[in-house]
Write an enzyme that holds these catalytic residues in place. Structure first.
Site, PDB file in Angstrom:
ATOM      1  CG  ASP A 209      -1.786   1.214   1.325  1.00  0.00           C
ATOM      2  OD1 ASP A 209      -2.708   1.324   0.496  1.00  0.00           O
ATOM      3  OD2 ASP A 209      -1.551   2.066   2.208  1.00  0.00           O
ATOM      4  CD  GLU A 251      15.433 -15.403   2.560  1.00  0.00           C
ATOM      5  OE1 GLU A 251      14.903 -16.136   3.426  1.00  0.00           O
ATOM      6  OE2 GLU A 251      16.036 -14.349   2.834  1.00  0.00           O
TER       7      GLU A 251
END
Length: 535
Positions: A209, A251
């Site tokens: 956001d 990851e």
């Protein structure tokens, strides 16, 4: 913890259809009038049948809900109005079993004034380490009675609030949303841990956001119109933040989509470099009027600004902040601008619906990914909220002149003849539903081969099964004035007629889908779109 994602292409997000869920208004599972995770879990088969690849949830965290959940009190806790963390983990897992990934919303620019950090900052006082996590400053003027600077708010009103000890704190949105200080290492570390927390629970991605607002200019200088760089939008330091985030996403095989409102296409593209965000929302297209030249320019500009960094475009017609597409396209001004929103704007819903059907096929045929806001597949119009029921802070901070965003956040109609249209069985919904929404209900539209829902289901099925859709090249084809015609791979062609009359179609051997019937001469009527296979 959630199980690993099922085997799939690592770049699924490049051409995905992602459904946006506003949890308060999707489905109410416990009958208290507020949508919740139990309601979403019960409707997962609906989403699977619709044919979406992922769902994006607007904030579901613990929050006072001053700004619809974008005032987060705890990033690791589900708000009790929506359910529990265990239920969120079940939802993520159950959706994944249906082939639907989950994207969560992170709000890094600010927190709620009820967040533990901000409460500690107020208690600790001036000069404390706790206050260094935020932007606390002494005021200007002989008694410090003036705000530290003159920055304009992202909503109406002021950006500074004074606390009893005399200092002021910065909030680009409401006073209940204090801005974090991203120059503070603790702030960076905490958000990196929050990302890991949700990736470890199986989410496939994160929507960021207000992604261009986090970093502020050192010293918080006064605002100067047209100044470059802007003191709190698109600061260069942001890119270091998102590079660190990208290493975490990599990851886990996660993806990012950023809410980045920038007029400069070159600077916008910087956020999409291979070591930063994967995608960003395309607000230029979202705000574009229903005009062939404007739409073509928006499409061309979007593809051009993404090309240098190899990122896919995203396409969206509406979201939880924007006037519903059916309503907007039925108005004299079919574009969107927050500054022009007023009460009582007339709209022709039949015209808006016809255009929205055509826009759906246009959007789904463009290269890249598509975001579909809940209720758009039903053709929901913007609802008129009685003044006494409006909850959006944009309305109140404007002095009541802005109707706010509640009109696009009204709870979904699921069953035409049930209480509250099947949204929930007991309490009245948190926002009132219009009295004439039975025809928009899912059960009515499911049985109607000409409904907006049927159109979306057919379009998403074809988008998934037919070649030529999704990421890839686009080439424009010759077309009459007011008509958009473009080719995708493998002979797929999309034609959209925004002219004042019917037009002939290019030679083709199959008509895959049209947003409305052709005329008696096989021509494409005004405000209608079609997908063709030309070879």
């Amino acid at each position: 913890m959630a199980a690993p994602l099922p085997p799939s292409p690592d770049d699924w997000w490049r051409d995905a259809v992602i459904y946006q869920i506003y949890p308060r208004s999707f489905a109410d599972g416990d009958g208290d009038g507020t949508g919740d995770l139990a309601g979403v879990r019960a409707k997962l088969p609906y989403l699977a049948e619709l044919g979406v690849d992922a769902v994006w949830f607007t904030p579901w965290y613990a929050s006072p809900l001053v700004d619809g959940g974008y005032d987060v009190a705890d990033y690791r806790t589900i708000d009790p109005a929506f359910g529990t963390l265990a239920e969120a983990e079940k939802l993520i897992s159950e959706a994944r079993d249906l082939g639907i990934r989950t994207i969560v919303d992170i709000v890094p620019n600010h927190v709620s004034d009820q967040h533990a950090w901000f409460r500690a900052a107020l208690a600790a006082g001036p000069g404390s380490a706790e206050r260094e996590r935020f932007h606390f400053r002494p005021g200007r003027g002989p008694e410090g009675e003036l705000p530290p600077n003159d920055w304009p708010s992202q909503f109406s009103g002021t950006t500074w609030t004074r606390v009893p000890d005399g200092e002021w704190y910065l909030h680009l949105f409401t006073p209940e949303q204090p801005d974090l200080n991203w120059a503070n290492p603790e702030v960076r570390h905490e958000h990196e841990e929050v990302l890991r927390f949700w990736f470890e629970r199986g989410v496939a991605g994160v929507r960021i956001d207000s992604a261009a607002l986090l970093a502020k200019a050192p010293g918080l200088p006064d605002f100067v119109e047209g100044a470059d760089p802007h003191p709190y939008i698109d600061q260069d330091e942001l890119h270091d933040i998102y590079r660190a985030w990208r290493t975490i996403a990599d990851e886990y095989g996660g993806v990012f989509v950023g809410e980045v409102w920038l007029p400069d296409s070159e600077r916008f593209a910087r956020y999409l470099r291979p070591d930063e965000l994967h995608t960003a929302f395309n607000f230029n297209f979202l705000a574009c009027p229903w005009d062939a030249d404007c739409l073509r320019r928006a499409i061309e500009d979007t593809l051009a600004e993404h090309a240098p960094v190899g990122a896919p475009a995203t396409w969206v017609l509406c979201n939880h902040d924007v006037t519903r597409t059916v309503t907007r396209y039925g108005r004299a001004d079919t574009g969107f601008d927050f500054a022009t929103k007023v009460f009582g704007t007339p709209t022709d819903l039949a015209l808006g619906t016809r255009r929205s059907r055509a826009a759906a096929l246009l959007t789904l045929a463009l290269p890249g990914s598509v975001y579909l806001y809940q209720g758009e597949e039903l053709g929901l119009p913007e609802a008129d909220i009685p003044h006494g029921r409006v909850q959006d802070p944009m309305h109140f901070r404007s002095g009541g002149t802005d109707p706010g965003r509640d009109g696009c956040r009204v709870p979904m109609p699921w069953a035409a003849d049930e209480p509250h249209y099947g949204f929930g069985t007991e309490a009245e919904p948190w926002l009132p539903q219009p009295d004439d929404w039975s025809g928009y209900a899912v059960d009515r539209q499911t049985a109607d081969p000409g409904s907006m829902l049927t159109l979306y289901r057919d379009a998403l099925r074809l988008r998934r099964s037919e070649t030529g859709f999704g990421d890839g090249p686009l080439s424009w084809l010759p077309a009459p004035e007011g008509v958009l015609s473009f080719a995708r791979p493998d002979g797929l062609v999309c034609v959209v007629n925004l002219s004042t009359g019917a037009v002939g179609l290019p030679a083709h051997h199959a008509r895959l889908l049209s947003s409305g019937p052709l005329d008696d001469e096989g021509r494409l009527p005004q405000d209608t779109a079609v997908w063709l296979r030309v070879r």
